[in-house]
Design a protein around this motif. Sequence first.
Motif, PDB file in Angstrom:
ATOM      1  N   ASP A  68       0.849  -1.189   0.000  1.00  0.00           N
ATOM      2  CA  ASP A  68       0.000   0.000   0.000  1.00  0.00           C
ATOM      3  C   ASP A  68       0.886   1.240   0.000  1.00  0.00           C
ATOM      4  N   VAL A  69       0.930   1.928  -1.134  1.00  0.00           N
ATOM      5  CA  VAL A  69       1.703   3.162  -1.268  1.00  0.00           C
ATOM      6  C   VAL A  69       0.747   4.298  -0.887  1.00  0.00           C
ATOM      7  N   VAL A  70       0.923   4.825   0.315  1.00  0.00           N
ATOM      8  CA  VAL A  70      -0.010   5.792   0.885  1.00  0.00           C
ATOM      9  C   VAL A  70       0.148   7.156   0.207  1.00  0.00           C
ATOM     10  N   PRO A  71      -0.970   7.733  -0.285  1.00  0.00           N
ATOM     11  CA  PRO A  71      -0.908   9.083  -0.865  1.00  0.00           C
ATOM     12  C   PRO A  71      -0.953  10.134   0.242  1.00  0.00           C
ATOM     13  N   LYS A  72       0.188  10.698   0.563  1.00  0.00           N
ATOM     14  CA  LYS A  72       0.246  11.686   1.638  1.00  0.00           C
ATOM     15  C   LYS A  72       0.146  13.101   1.086  1.00  0.00           C
ATOM     16  N   VAL A  73      -0.397  13.984   1.916  1.00  0.00           N
ATOM     17  CA  VAL A  73      -0.534  15.402   1.610  1.00  0.00           C
ATOM     18  C   VAL A  73       0.152  16.158   2.738  1.00  0.00           C
ATOM     19  N   THR A  74       0.882  17.207   2.403  1.00  0.00           N
ATOM     20  CA  THR A  74       1.382  18.103   3.452  1.00  0.00           C
ATOM     21  C   THR A  74       0.662  19.430   3.263  1.00  0.00           C
ATOM     22  N   PHE A  75       0.199  20.012   4.345  1.00  0.00           N
ATOM     23  CA  PHE A  75      -0.568  21.246   4.282  1.00  0.00           C
ATOM     24  C   PHE A  75      -0.178  22.103   5.466  1.00  0.00           C
ATOM     25  N   TYR A  76       0.355  23.280   5.175  1.00  0.00           N
ATOM     26  CA  TYR A  76       0.804  24.184   6.232  1.00  0.00           C
ATOM     27  C   TYR A  76       0.279  25.585   5.926  1.00  0.00           C
ATOM     28  N   LEU A  77      -0.304  26.214   6.933  1.00  0.00           N
ATOM     29  CA  LEU A  77      -0.744  27.602   6.792  1.00  0.00           C
ATOM     30  C   LEU A  77       0.208  28.507   7.568  1.00  0.00           C
ATOM     31  N   PRO A  78       0.785  29.505   6.917  1.00  0.00           N
ATOM     32  CA  PRO A  78       1.592  30.466   7.663  1.00  0.00           C
ATOM     33  C   PRO A  78       0.696  31.259   8.609  1.00  0.00           C
ATOM     34  N   GLU A  85       3.727  45.258  -1.266  1.00  0.00           N
ATOM     35  CA  GLU A  85       4.283  45.408  -2.612  1.00  0.00           C
ATOM     36  C   GLU A  85       5.804  45.492  -2.652  1.00  0.00           C
ATOM     37  N   ASP A  86       6.472  44.811  -1.690  1.00  0.00           N
ATOM     38  CA  ASP A  86       7.937  44.748  -1.755  1.00  0.00           C
ATOM     39  C   ASP A  86       8.399  43.444  -2.411  1.00  0.00           C
ATOM     40  N   GLY A  87       7.450  42.620  -2.862  1.00  0.00           N
ATOM     41  CA  GLY A  87       7.801  41.378  -3.546  1.00  0.00           C
ATOM     42  C   GLY A  87       8.068  40.206  -2.628  1.00  0.00           C
ATOM     43  N   LYS A  88       7.965  40.400  -1.326  1.00  0.00           N
ATOM     44  CA  LYS A  88       8.218  39.331  -0.362  1.00  0.00           C
ATOM     45  C   LYS A  88       6.979  39.110   0.490  1.00  0.00           C
ATOM     46  N   ASN A  89       6.549  37.858   0.582  1.00  0.00           N
ATOM     47  CA  ASN A  89       5.460  37.494   1.496  1.00  0.00           C
ATOM     48  C   ASN A  89       4.192  38.304   1.220  1.00  0.00           C
ATOM     49  N   GLU A  90       3.862  38.448  -0.062  1.00  0.00           N
ATOM     50  CA  GLU A  90       2.733  39.291  -0.486  1.00  0.00           C
ATOM     51  C   GLU A  90       1.373  38.627  -0.329  1.00  0.00           C
ATOM     52  N   PHE A  91       1.346  37.285  -0.288  1.00  0.00           N
ATOM     53  CA  PHE A  91       0.085  36.551  -0.320  1.00  0.00           C
ATOM     54  C   PHE A  91      -0.035  35.614   0.881  1.00  0.00           C
ATOM     55  N   PHE A  92      -1.295  35.362   1.279  1.00  0.00           N
ATOM     56  CA  PHE A  92      -1.567  34.403   2.343  1.00  0.00           C
ATOM     57  C   PHE A  92      -2.269  33.194   1.730  1.00  0.00           C
ATOM     58  N   GLY A  93      -1.630  32.036   1.878  1.00  0.00           N
ATOM     59  CA  GLY A  93      -2.220  30.802   1.368  1.00  0.00           C
ATOM     60  C   GLY A  93      -1.414  29.617   1.849  1.00  0.00           C
ATOM     61  N   PRO A  94      -1.908  28.426   1.564  1.00  0.00           N
ATOM     62  CA  PRO A  94      -1.240  27.220   2.058  1.00  0.00           C
ATOM     63  C   PRO A  94       0.062  26.939   1.326  1.00  0.00           C
ATOM     64  N   VAL A  95       0.930  26.208   2.011  1.00  0.00           N
ATOM     65  CA  VAL A  95       2.191  25.745   1.464  1.00  0.00           C
ATOM     66  C   VAL A  95       2.208  24.239   1.659  1.00  0.00           C
ATOM     67  N   GLY A  96       2.722  23.509   0.683  1.00  0.00           N
ATOM     68  CA  GLY A  96       2.833  22.071   0.845  1.00  0.00           C
ATOM     69  C   GLY A  96       2.638  21.319  -0.447  1.00  0.00           C
ATOM     70  N   PHE A  97       2.274  20.042  -0.306  1.00  0.00           N
ATOM     71  CA  PHE A  97       2.029  19.134  -1.431  1.00  0.00           C
ATOM     72  C   PHE A  97       0.565  18.746  -1.374  1.00  0.00           C
ATOM     73  N   GLY A 150      -9.063  14.625   1.907  1.00  0.00           N
ATOM     74  CA  GLY A 150      -7.766  14.077   1.536  1.00  0.00           C
ATOM     75  C   GLY A 150      -7.894  13.013   0.457  1.00  0.00           C
ATOM     76  N   PRO A 151      -6.759  12.505  -0.057  1.00  0.00           N
ATOM     77  CA  PRO A 151      -6.763  11.536  -1.149  1.00  0.00           C
ATOM     78  C   PRO A 151      -7.540  10.249  -0.845  1.00  0.00           C
ATOM     79  N   ARG A 152      -7.675   9.906   0.428  1.00  0.00           N
ATOM     80  CA  ARG A 152      -8.385   8.680   0.790  1.00  0.00           C
ATOM     81  C   ARG A 152      -9.755   8.958   1.406  1.00  0.00           C
ATOM     82  N   GLY A 153     -10.285  10.173   1.181  1.00  0.00           N
ATOM     83  CA  GLY A 153     -11.652  10.463   1.569  1.00  0.00           C
ATOM     84  C   GLY A 153     -11.838  10.988   2.981  1.00  0.00           C
ATOM     85  N   LYS A 154     -10.753  11.261   3.686  1.00  0.00           N
ATOM     86  CA  LYS A 154     -10.871  11.787   5.045  1.00  0.00           C
ATOM     87  C   LYS A 154     -11.009  13.300   4.998  1.00  0.00           C
TER      88      LYS A 154
END
Length: 166
Positions: A68-78, A85-97, A150-154
């Motif tokens: 069983d090759v488990v489909p994992k997800v990583t999800f991190y919210l800053p 408008e300095d080009g750094k850290n302009e948006f808020f959203g999730p980071v991960g796979f 998630g990938p397995r319905g959770k």
Amino acid sequence: GVSNFDPEVEFTDLSFNSVFWDWKFADGRDSSILKDPVYVFQDTGKQEVSLTVTSFYGCTDTLRQIVDVVPKVTFYLPNAFTPNEDGKNEFFGPVGFFRGIRNYNMGIWSRYGQLIFETNDVEQSWNGRYNNSGKMSPNGVYVVRVSFMGPRGKMELIEGFATLLK
């Protein structure tokens, strides 16, 4: 365990007096004739692996196992961003796979309970403006609520805060 982040498996033949090995991986799409091969699974889910061994006298035996090759997800919210408008850290959203995520929703509310931003696209982030197009929101702490399957319905529910600093 075996997952999309760690898909390499070392297989070991434990048979006695075998002189030929025929490994089949991923439902027969790949194979090996090594005694103890290493295989990297290309897909997630339940994958059949079989080994047919042949003795010096030509007798064969086959063993099948499911990996069983488990489909994992990583999800991190800053917890903060700086849409100045300095080009750094302009948006808020999730980071991960996020591969395999379904029914995604992210909502962001002001401290007064007003929905400031909402999206069903995991790739879309908040730029600090009302509905990403209105006027810039004031500095402060905003409530964030994310849900997805998630990938397995959770179902997953993540609640937190986003600090907006200009």
